[in-house]
Design a protein around this motif. Structure first.
Motif, PDB file in Angstrom:
ATOM      1  N   UNK A  31       0.837  -1.200   0.000  1.00 53.95           N
ATOM      2  CA  UNK A  31       0.000   0.000   0.000  1.00 53.95           C
ATOM      3  C   UNK A  31       0.869   1.246   0.000  1.00 53.95           C
ATOM      4  N   UNK A  32       0.473   2.220  -0.777  1.00 53.58           N
ATOM      5  CA  UNK A  32       1.228   3.466  -0.898  1.00 53.58           C
ATOM      6  C   UNK A  32       0.253   4.627  -0.897  1.00 53.58           C
ATOM      7  N   UNK A  33       0.601   5.681  -0.182  1.00 51.43           N
ATOM      8  CA  UNK A  33      -0.282   6.833   0.012  1.00 51.43           C
ATOM      9  C   UNK A  33       0.465   8.121  -0.307  1.00 51.43           C
ATOM     10  N   UNK A  34      -0.250   9.064  -0.875  1.00 49.48           N
ATOM     11  CA  UNK A  34       0.265  10.420  -1.048  1.00 49.48           C
ATOM     12  C   UNK A  34      -0.587  11.384  -0.223  1.00 49.48           C
ATOM     13  N   UNK A  52      -0.687  -1.822  -7.941  1.00 50.80           N
ATOM     14  CA  UNK A  52      -0.584  -0.809  -8.988  1.00 50.80           C
ATOM     15  C   UNK A  52      -1.881  -0.044  -9.201  1.00 50.80           C
ATOM     16  N   UNK A  53      -2.929  -0.460  -8.538  1.00 46.52           N
ATOM     17  CA  UNK A  53      -4.223   0.182  -8.777  1.00 46.52           C
ATOM     18  C   UNK A  53      -4.529   1.205  -7.703  1.00 46.52           C
ATOM     19  N   UNK A  54      -5.313   2.186  -8.104  1.00 47.09           N
ATOM     20  CA  UNK A  54      -5.673   3.271  -7.186  1.00 47.09           C
ATOM     21  C   UNK A  54      -7.180   3.293  -7.021  1.00 47.09           C
ATOM     22  N   UNK A  55      -7.698   2.533  -6.064  1.00 50.59           N
ATOM     23  CA  UNK A  55      -9.161   2.498  -5.905  1.00 50.59           C
ATOM     24  C   UNK A  55      -9.750   3.782  -5.375  1.00 50.59           C
ATOM     25  N   UNK A  56      -8.920   4.622  -4.789  1.00 47.74           N
ATOM     26  CA  UNK A  56      -9.437   5.850  -4.192  1.00 47.74           C
ATOM     27  C   UNK A  56      -8.653   7.053  -4.701  1.00 47.74           C
ATOM     28  N   UNK A  57      -9.249   7.796  -5.636  1.00 44.16           N
ATOM     29  CA  UNK A  57      -8.622   9.006  -6.170  1.00 44.16           C
ATOM     30  C   UNK A  57      -9.359  10.250  -5.696  1.00 44.16           C
ATOM     31  N   UNK A  58     -10.196  10.078  -4.695  1.00 42.61           N
ATOM     32  CA  UNK A  58     -11.096  11.163  -4.304  1.00 42.61           C
ATOM     33  C   UNK A  58     -10.374  12.374  -3.753  1.00 42.61           C
ATOM     34  N   UNK A  59      -9.158  12.174  -3.250  1.00 40.13           N
ATOM     35  CA  UNK A  59      -8.458  13.288  -2.627  1.00 40.13           C
ATOM     36  C   UNK A  59      -7.706  14.187  -3.578  1.00 40.13           C
ATOM     37  N   UNK A  60      -7.556  13.763  -4.824  1.00 37.75           N
ATOM     38  CA  UNK A  60      -6.810  14.614  -5.765  1.00 37.75           C
ATOM     39  C   UNK A  60      -7.563  15.932  -5.955  1.00 37.75           C
ATOM     40  N   UNK A  68       0.745   7.596 -10.612  1.00 41.44           N
ATOM     41  CA  UNK A  68       0.814   6.228 -11.088  1.00 41.44           C
ATOM     42  C   UNK A  68       1.815   5.457 -10.251  1.00 41.44           C
ATOM     43  N   UNK A  69       1.639   4.165 -10.317  1.00 39.39           N
ATOM     44  CA  UNK A  69       2.558   3.281  -9.604  1.00 39.39           C
ATOM     45  C   UNK A  69       2.819   2.094 -10.505  1.00 39.39           C
ATOM     46  N   UNK A  70       4.058   1.815 -10.743  1.00 39.26           N
ATOM     47  CA  UNK A  70       4.415   0.728 -11.650  1.00 39.26           C
ATOM     48  C   UNK A  70       5.156  -0.357 -10.890  1.00 39.26           C
TER      49      UNK A  70
END
Lengths: 116, 111
Positions: A31-34, A52-60, A68-70
């Motif tokens: 898990x990775x968080x910004x 690699x997936x971002x299920x939660x982009x609500x904070x952008x 992205x994450x590879x």
């Protein structure tokens, strides 16, 4: 072992330019968080990756922000057409497995972004 | 996630116990209480967490009231290096574990 690393540590850019911020999580952390922290403010959640997936982009905060994450490891946060209000410290954190016995998020030192 | 309320600042004498309170009166039954701290110019650091039982580790103790509406973080012997902003966070322990940081308490440990 090595902690979360972020680069660059400091970035000064002109308004309107694009910037890329990099995060190297702790090896094995899925898990990775910004987050970002504006001067004198608390932390604001931006985005979370599981693998690699971002299920939660609500904070952008706007469509100028993307991440992205590879390979389930390194992540890049990109800000297009930077604005002065984007100036902040951008923090990355990683954790072992969300939902398991991994309560701690380990934070990197952050990237201080200044938009002039 | 439930909202937390913390005093904006506190002072503590070096060597004394620092007791940092947190109110979370709207906490739900499956939400955990987490404490992090942020030393100046560094990223946040995890301290401790709990659900309903009191917890202790090498850094601190966490006391949660029986009704779970408030908690206290205890640093038993504060040092100057404990000067930091301390965040009390209430969060579900689910996928993502997004942490919502409020204003925190700025603890100043004085010699």
């Amino acid at each position: 072992g090595a902690g979360v690393s972020q680069s660059p540590s400091n970035k000064v850019t002109e308004k309107g330019k694009d910037v890329e911020l990099r995060c190297d999580p702790i090896s094995g952390h899925t898990a990775l968080y910004w987050y970002r922290q504006s001067l004198g403010q608390g932390l604001e959640f931006l985005i979370y990756f599981q693998g690699n997936s971002a299920p939660d982009k609500s904070g952008l905060p706007s469509d100028r922000f993307s991440a992205e994450r590879t390979g389930g490891s390194v992540s890049t946060l990109t800000i297009q057409r930077t604005q002065q209000e984007d100036s902040a410290v951008y923090l990355c954190a990683s954790s072992l497995l969300p939902g398991r016995r991994s309560y701690e998020q380990y934070f990197g030192p952050g990237t201080r972004l200044t938009v002039t | 996630d439930a909202k937390t309320t913390q005093p904006p600042s506190m002072d503590c004498a070096e060597g004394r116990a620092a007791n940092l309170p947190c109110n979370h009166s709207t906490i739900s039954g499956n939400e955990y209480v987490y404490w992090y701290r942020q030393i100046h110019s560094q990223g946040p650091q995890y301290i401790i967490h709990g659900l309903k039982n009191n917890e202790t580790n090498e850094m601190a103790s966490l006391i949660i009231t029986e009704d779970r509406k408030s908690s206290t973080l205890i640093l038993p012997h504060a040092t100057l290096r404990d000067t930091a902003v301390y965040y009390c966070i209430v969060s579900l322990r689910n996928a993502g574990n997004m942490l919502t940081f409020g204003g925190g308490t700025r603890l100043m440990v004085k010699p």
